[in-house]
Design a protein around this motif. Sequence first.
Motif, PDB file in Angstrom:
ATOM      1  N   LYS A   1       0.830  -1.209   0.000  1.00 15.76           N
ATOM      2  CA  LYS A   1       0.000   0.000   0.000  1.00 15.76           C
ATOM      3  C   LYS A   1       0.869   1.264   0.000  1.00 15.76           C
ATOM      4  CE  LYS A   1      -3.871  -2.181   2.352  1.00 15.76           C
ATOM      5  NZ  LYS A   1      -4.764  -2.165   3.499  1.00 15.76           N
ATOM      6  N   ASN A   2       1.905   1.256  -0.821  1.00 13.88           N
ATOM      7  CA  ASN A   2       2.840   2.368  -1.003  1.00 13.88           C
ATOM      8  C   ASN A   2       3.669   2.700   0.235  1.00 13.88           C
ATOM      9  OD1 ASN A   2       2.280   2.807  -3.730  1.00 13.88           O
ATOM     10  ND2 ASN A   2       0.482   4.044  -3.220  1.00 13.88           N
ATOM     11  N   PHE A   3       3.867   1.743   1.124  1.00 12.13           N
ATOM     12  CA  PHE A   3       4.730   1.921   2.288  1.00 12.13           C
ATOM     13  C   PHE A   3       5.862   0.909   2.219  1.00 12.13           C
ATOM     14  CE2 PHE A   3       0.668   3.543   3.887  1.00 12.13           C
ATOM     15  CZ  PHE A   3       1.073   4.759   4.408  1.00 12.13           C
ATOM     16  N   TRP A   4       7.069   1.359   2.572  1.00  8.55           N
ATOM     17  CA  TRP A   4       8.229   0.492   2.610  1.00  8.55           C
ATOM     18  C   TRP A   4       8.573   0.040   4.029  1.00  8.55           C
ATOM     19  CZ3 TRP A   4      10.322  -2.104  -1.191  1.00  8.55           C
ATOM     20  CH2 TRP A   4      10.133  -1.660  -2.496  1.00  8.55           C
ATOM     21  N   GLU A   5       7.891   0.583   5.013  1.00  8.76           N
ATOM     22  CA  GLU A   5       8.096   0.150   6.393  1.00  8.76           C
ATOM     23  C   GLU A   5       6.764   0.177   7.118  1.00  8.76           C
ATOM     24  OE1 GLU A   5       9.611   4.297   8.485  1.00  8.76           O
ATOM     25  OE2 GLU A   5      11.043   2.706   8.087  1.00  8.76           O
ATOM     26  N   GLY A   6       6.744  -0.473   8.287  1.00 14.48           N
ATOM     27  CA  GLY A   6       5.518  -0.525   9.070  1.00 14.48           C
ATOM     28  C   GLY A   6       5.844  -0.816  10.524  1.00 14.48           C
ATOM     29  N   THR A   7       4.883  -0.576  11.382  1.00 22.92           N
ATOM     30  CA  THR A   7       5.031  -0.824  12.807  1.00 22.92           C
ATOM     31  C   THR A   7       4.401  -2.180  13.120  1.00 22.92           C
ATOM     32  OG1 THR A   7       4.877   1.542  13.225  1.00 22.92           O
ATOM     33  CG2 THR A   7       4.565   0.082  15.103  1.00 22.92           C
ATOM     34  N   TYR A   8       5.204  -3.082  13.653  1.00 16.92           N
ATOM     35  CA  TYR A   8       4.767  -4.445  13.924  1.00 16.92           C
ATOM     36  C   TYR A   8       4.204  -4.571  15.339  1.00 16.92           C
ATOM     37  CZ  TYR A   8       7.033  -6.315   9.746  1.00 16.92           C
ATOM     38  OH  TYR A   8       7.377  -6.601   8.450  1.00 16.92           O
ATOM     39  N   VAL A   9       3.110  -5.333  15.453  1.00 13.56           N
ATOM     40  CA  VAL A   9       2.496  -5.639  16.750  1.00 13.56           C
ATOM     41  C   VAL A   9       2.253  -7.149  16.787  1.00 13.56           C
ATOM     42  CG1 VAL A   9       0.532  -5.230  18.279  1.00 13.56           C
ATOM     43  CG2 VAL A   9       1.390  -3.382  16.839  1.00 13.56           C
ATOM     44  N   PHE A  10       2.570  -7.757  17.918  1.00 15.89           N
ATOM     45  CA  PHE A  10       2.464  -9.210  18.082  1.00 15.89           C
ATOM     46  C   PHE A  10       1.551  -9.529  19.252  1.00 15.89           C
ATOM     47  CE2 PHE A  10       4.038 -12.948  20.402  1.00 15.89           C
ATOM     48  CZ  PHE A  10       3.903 -13.918  19.431  1.00 15.89           C
ATOM     49  N   PHE A  11       0.595 -10.437  19.034  1.00 14.11           N
ATOM     50  CA  PHE A  11      -0.291 -10.930  20.084  1.00 14.11           C
ATOM     51  C   PHE A  11      -0.143 -12.444  20.182  1.00 14.11           C
ATOM     52  CE2 PHE A  11      -3.849  -7.547  19.320  1.00 14.11           C
ATOM     53  CZ  PHE A  11      -3.078  -6.586  19.935  1.00 14.11           C
ATOM     54  N   GLU A  12      -0.147 -12.938  21.401  1.00 14.04           N
ATOM     55  CA  GLU A  12      -0.240 -14.376  21.657  1.00 14.04           C
ATOM     56  C   GLU A  12      -1.378 -14.542  22.651  1.00 14.04           C
ATOM     57  OE1 GLU A  12       2.545 -18.045  23.276  1.00 14.04           O
ATOM     58  OE2 GLU A  12       3.449 -16.091  22.870  1.00 14.04           O
ATOM     59  N   TYR A  13      -2.349 -15.411  22.340  1.00 20.74           N
ATOM     60  CA  TYR A  13      -3.541 -15.498  23.174  1.00 20.74           C
ATOM     61  C   TYR A  13      -4.188 -16.878  23.077  1.00 20.74           C
ATOM     62  CZ  TYR A  13      -5.442 -14.230  18.590  1.00 20.74           C
ATOM     63  OH  TYR A  13      -5.721 -14.194  17.247  1.00 20.74           O
ATOM     64  N   LEU A  14      -4.997 -17.193  24.088  1.00 20.72           N
ATOM     65  CA  LEU A  14      -5.810 -18.412  24.114  1.00 20.72           C
ATOM     66  C   LEU A  14      -7.231 -18.020  23.743  1.00 20.72           C
ATOM     67  CD1 LEU A  14      -4.636 -20.055  27.443  1.00 20.72           C
ATOM     68  CD2 LEU A  14      -4.300 -20.973  25.158  1.00 20.72           C
ATOM     69  N   ALA A  15      -7.782 -18.688  22.736  1.00 19.49           N
ATOM     70  CA  ALA A  15      -9.107 -18.285  22.274  1.00 19.49           C
ATOM     71  C   ALA A  15      -9.769 -19.400  21.485  1.00 19.49           C
ATOM     72  CB  ALA A  15      -8.988 -17.040  21.397  1.00 19.49           C
ATOM     73  N   GLU A  16     -11.044 -19.196  21.256  1.00 22.52           N
ATOM     74  CA  GLU A  16     -11.809 -20.047  20.352  1.00 22.52           C
ATOM     75  C   GLU A  16     -11.578 -19.549  18.921  1.00 22.52           C
ATOM     76  OE1 GLU A  16     -13.506 -22.746  21.173  1.00 22.52           O
ATOM     77  OE2 GLU A  16     -12.961 -22.444  23.269  1.00 22.52           O
ATOM     78  N   PRO A  17     -11.805 -20.375  17.913  1.00 18.97           N
ATOM     79  CA  PRO A  17     -11.599 -19.950  16.529  1.00 18.97           C
ATOM     80  C   PRO A  17     -12.454 -18.747  16.119  1.00 18.97           C
ATOM     81  CG  PRO A  17     -11.753 -22.327  16.647  1.00 18.97           C
ATOM     82  CD  PRO A  17     -12.058 -21.803  18.016  1.00 18.97           C
ATOM     83  N   SER A  18     -13.595 -18.577  16.716  1.00 19.44           N
ATOM     84  CA  SER A  18     -14.459 -17.445  16.368  1.00 19.44           C
ATOM     85  C   SER A  18     -13.814 -16.107  16.732  1.00 19.44           C
ATOM     86  CB  SER A  18     -15.815 -17.583  17.054  1.00 19.44           C
ATOM     87  OG  SER A  18     -15.650 -17.582  18.465  1.00 19.44           O
ATOM     88  N   VAL A  19     -12.990 -16.102  17.777  1.00 19.08           N
ATOM     89  CA  VAL A  19     -12.297 -14.871  18.176  1.00 19.08           C
ATOM     90  C   VAL A  19     -11.298 -14.466  17.102  1.00 19.08           C
ATOM     91  CG1 VAL A  19     -10.811 -13.818  19.925  1.00 19.08           C
ATOM     92  CG2 VAL A  19     -12.604 -15.412  20.611  1.00 19.08           C
ATOM     93  N   VAL A  20     -10.588 -15.441  16.567  1.00 20.98           N
ATOM     94  CA  VAL A  20      -9.610 -15.157  15.514  1.00 20.98           C
ATOM     95  C   VAL A  20     -10.317 -14.628  14.269  1.00 20.98           C
ATOM     96  CG1 VAL A  20      -7.793 -16.145  14.075  1.00 20.98           C
ATOM     97  CG2 VAL A  20      -8.090 -16.933  16.421  1.00 20.98           C
ATOM     98  N   THR A  21     -11.439 -15.224  13.947  1.00 24.45           N
ATOM     99  CA  THR A  21     -12.211 -14.773  12.792  1.00 24.45           C
ATOM    100  C   THR A  21     -12.640 -13.321  12.960  1.00 24.45           C
ATOM    101  OG1 THR A  21     -13.018 -17.022  12.478  1.00 24.45           O
ATOM    102  CG2 THR A  21     -14.240 -15.255  11.382  1.00 24.45           C
ATOM    103  N   GLU A  22     -13.127 -12.972  14.131  1.00 16.92           N
ATOM    104  CA  GLU A  22     -13.572 -11.598  14.391  1.00 16.92           C
ATOM    105  C   GLU A  22     -12.398 -10.630  14.378  1.00 16.92           C
ATOM    106  OE1 GLU A  22     -15.900  -8.264  15.189  1.00 16.92           O
ATOM    107  OE2 GLU A  22     -16.374 -10.229  14.360  1.00 16.92           O
ATOM    108  N   LEU A  23     -11.282 -11.011  14.985  1.00 16.06           N
ATOM    109  CA  LEU A  23     -10.100 -10.146  14.993  1.00 16.06           C
ATOM    110  C   LEU A  23      -9.618  -9.892  13.567  1.00 16.06           C
ATOM    111  CD1 LEU A  23      -7.892  -8.635  16.561  1.00 16.06           C
ATOM    112  CD2 LEU A  23      -6.632 -10.797  16.676  1.00 16.06           C
ATOM    113  N   GLU A  24      -9.537 -10.939  12.757  1.00 20.29           N
ATOM    114  CA  GLU A  24      -9.096 -10.767  11.372  1.00 20.29           C
ATOM    115  C   GLU A  24     -10.087  -9.932  10.562  1.00 20.29           C
ATOM    116  OE1 GLU A  24      -8.253 -14.643   9.808  1.00 20.29           O
ATOM    117  OE2 GLU A  24      -6.178 -14.534  10.531  1.00 20.29           O
ATOM    118  N   ARG A  25     -11.370 -10.084  10.838  1.00 22.05           N
ATOM    119  CA  ARG A  25     -12.368  -9.273  10.138  1.00 22.05           C
ATOM    120  C   ARG A  25     -12.134  -7.798  10.421  1.00 22.05           C
ATOM    121  NH1 ARG A  25     -16.958  -6.511  10.768  1.00 22.05           N
ATOM    122  NH2 ARG A  25     -16.967  -6.739  13.023  1.00 22.05           N
TER     123      ARG A  25
END
Length: 146
Positions: A53-77
């Motif tokens: 998207k016309n950027f050569w750098e970005g700010t990275y954020v990392f999450f590690e969590y325990l969840a049901e698959p529906s949580v991942v679906t909602e987060l990605e949405r």
Amino acid sequence: MHEYETIFIIQPSLTDEETETLAKVFEGVVAEHKATMIKSERWGKKRLAYRVKNFWEGTYVFFEYLAEPSVVTELERRLRIHENILKWISVRKDPRAAAEEVRKAARLAKAQAAGMPGRDMDDRDRDRDRDRDRDRDRDRGADDGR
């Protein structure tokens, strides 16, 4: 519940406060679905391997969590529709890999206690993994009627 990791990249044009606020918003998504956040890290600005998207750098954020698959679906949405997110990826961690990390740390601590501080056990670990995989494949072949 399963253990997941999500990494997402935020546009570098945002200020540090805006980046932190955005990361907190996505932490809130995980929390509001009654998932357990294990780790949340800000890795800072890094150069991307290619332009996104016309950027050569970005700010990275990392999450590690325990969840049901529906949580991942909602987060990605929500990551998908947010205009300041460049890329994201979520993966489910293999529980066997986590158990192996614990065993490896225990072996390293035992070696250091025995007076072998710099001992590298990676070669032995690789041989053990290869042997285990070979045995597993052989057993599967017998079950398949090969």
